[in-house]
Write a protein that holds these residues in place. Structure first.
Motif, mmCIF file in Angstrom:
data_model
loop_
_atom_site.group_PDB
_atom_site.id
_atom_site.type_symbol
_atom_site.label_atom_id
_atom_site.label_comp_id
_atom_site.label_asym_id
_atom_site.label_seq_id
_atom_site.Cartn_x
_atom_site.Cartn_y
_atom_site.Cartn_z
ATOM 1 N N VAL A 38 92.672 45.780 142.090
ATOM 2 C CA VAL A 38 94.100 46.076 142.215
ATOM 3 C C VAL A 38 94.517 47.127 141.194
ATOM 4 N N ARG A 39 94.031 47.042 139.976
ATOM 5 C CA ARG A 39 94.379 48.052 138.966
ATOM 6 C C ARG A 39 93.918 49.439 139.392
ATOM 7 N N CYS A 40 92.740 49.519 139.979
ATOM 8 C CA CYS A 40 92.231 50.804 140.463
ATOM 9 C C CYS A 40 93.117 51.328 141.594
ATOM 10 N N ALA A 41 93.523 50.447 142.502
ATOM 11 C CA ALA A 41 94.399 50.839 143.603
ATOM 12 C C ALA A 41 95.749 51.307 143.074
ATOM 13 N N VAL A 42 96.294 50.603 142.096
ATOM 14 C CA VAL A 42 97.574 50.978 141.493
ATOM 15 C C VAL A 42 97.455 52.345 140.824
ATOM 16 N N ARG A 43 96.383 52.557 140.094
ATOM 17 C CA ARG A 43 96.172 53.844 139.418
ATOM 18 C C ARG A 43 96.115 54.986 140.440
ATOM 19 N N ALA A 44 95.421 54.756 141.544
ATOM 20 C CA ALA A 44 95.328 55.787 142.578
ATOM 21 C C ALA A 44 96.695 56.053 143.209
ATOM 22 N N ALA A 45 97.435 54.987 143.500
ATOM 23 C CA ALA A 45 98.755 55.142 144.111
ATOM 24 C C ALA A 45 99.703 55.899 143.178
ATOM 25 N N ARG A 46 99.676 55.544 141.924
ATOM 26 C CA ARG A 46 100.544 56.231 140.957
ATOM 27 C C ARG A 46 100.076 57.658 140.688
ATOM 28 N N GLY A 47 98.810 57.929 140.984
ATOM 29 C CA GLY A 47 98.259 59.262 140.782
ATOM 30 C C GLY A 47 98.474 60.201 141.956
ATOM 31 N N GLY A 48 99.130 59.711 143.002
ATOM 32 C CA GLY A 48 99.461 60.593 144.112
ATOM 33 C C GLY A 48 98.880 60.211 145.460
ATOM 34 N N VAL A 49 97.975 59.238 145.504
ATOM 35 C CA VAL A 49 97.454 58.792 146.789
ATOM 36 C C VAL A 49 98.580 58.057 147.508
ATOM 37 N N GLU A 50 98.811 58.373 148.775
ATOM 38 C CA GLU A 50 99.947 57.815 149.510
ATOM 39 C C GLU A 50 99.889 56.299 149.595
ATOM 40 N N LYS A 51 98.727 55.768 149.964
ATOM 41 C CA LYS A 51 98.560 54.324 149.997
ATOM 42 C C LYS A 51 97.082 53.988 149.861
ATOM 43 N N VAL A 52 96.826 52.835 149.288
ATOM 44 C CA VAL A 52 95.462 52.352 149.068
ATOM 45 C C VAL A 52 95.357 50.997 149.743
ATOM 46 N N THR A 53 94.281 50.770 150.463
ATOM 47 C CA THR A 53 94.112 49.498 151.151
ATOM 48 C C THR A 53 92.933 48.741 150.571
ATOM 49 N N ILE A 54 93.174 47.492 150.241
ATOM 50 C CA ILE A 54 92.106 46.580 149.836
ATOM 51 C C ILE A 54 91.812 45.722 151.055
ATOM 52 N N LEU A 55 90.558 45.774 151.531
ATOM 53 C CA LEU A 55 90.197 44.984 152.695
ATOM 54 C C LEU A 55 88.791 44.448 152.573
ATOM 55 N N ASN A 56 88.456 43.539 153.444
ATOM 56 C CA ASN A 56 87.161 42.874 153.435
ATOM 57 C C ASN A 56 86.121 43.770 154.099
ATOM 58 N N GLY A 57 85.234 44.328 153.305
ATOM 59 C CA GLY A 57 84.206 45.210 153.823
ATOM 60 C C GLY A 57 83.138 44.520 154.640
ATOM 61 N N THR A 58 83.083 43.188 154.604
ATOM 62 C CA THR A 58 82.106 42.470 155.414
ATOM 63 C C THR A 58 82.646 42.142 156.800
ATOM 64 N N LEU A 59 83.928 42.371 157.041
ATOM 65 C CA LEU A 59 84.545 42.136 158.345
ATOM 66 C C LEU A 59 84.175 43.279 159.276
ATOM 67 N N PRO A 60 83.542 42.993 160.406
ATOM 68 C CA PRO A 60 83.179 44.077 161.324
ATOM 69 C C PRO A 60 84.409 44.892 161.728
ATOM 70 N N ASN A 61 84.269 46.198 161.673
ATOM 71 C CA ASN A 61 85.314 47.136 162.087
ATOM 72 C C ASN A 61 86.589 47.030 161.256
ATOM 73 N N ALA A 62 86.496 46.606 160.013
ATOM 74 C CA ALA A 62 87.685 46.403 159.173
ATOM 75 C C ALA A 62 88.506 47.682 159.036
ATOM 76 N N VAL A 63 87.861 48.798 158.833
ATOM 77 C CA VAL A 63 88.600 50.049 158.654
ATOM 78 C C VAL A 63 89.319 50.423 159.946
ATOM 79 N N VAL A 64 88.660 50.280 161.071
ATOM 80 C CA VAL A 64 89.276 50.589 162.362
ATOM 81 C C VAL A 64 90.471 49.663 162.600
ATOM 82 N N LEU A 65 90.294 48.380 162.327
ATOM 83 C CA LEU A 65 91.393 47.426 162.503
ATOM 84 C C LEU A 65 92.568 47.760 161.595
ATOM 85 N N GLU A 66 92.286 48.175 160.383
ATOM 86 C CA GLU A 66 93.359 48.528 159.447
ATOM 87 C C GLU A 66 94.102 49.775 159.919
#
Length: 79
Positions: A38-66
């Motif tokens: 979460v701290r890494c995601a917050v740092r990225a968001a505050r650094g200019g990244v529009e949004k950061v997603t934390i998701l379960n990488g073991t879930l099949p097709n997680a990125v597509v679903l997100e």
């Protein structure tokens, strides 16, 4: 192997601001191994990244679903 950030009640939180995430860390709601993620995601968001997603990488097709569903499958952190 974690779906995203969970609240005190254990329910998945679909979206958090960086300030809310900081507060949840201070309150102990976000703890253990989620803190560095979460701290890494917050740092990225505050650094200019529009949004950061934390998701379960073991879930099949997680990125597509997100990306292509209204509900998503993780927690989005924004500045």
């Amino acid at each position: 192997d974690v779906d995203g950030v969970r609240g005190r009640d254990g329910a998945l939180i679909p979206e958090l601001s960086a300030a809310q995430a900081d507060e949840m860390i201070q309150q102990g709601i976000i703890s253990g191994g989620m803190i560095p993620k979460v701290r890494c995601a917050v740092r990225a968001a505050r650094g200019g990244v529009e949004k950061v997603t934390i998701l379960n990488g073991t879930l099949p097709n997680a990125v597509v679903l997100e990306l292509f569903t209204d509900e998503g499958v993780g927690t989005v952190i924004t500045a």
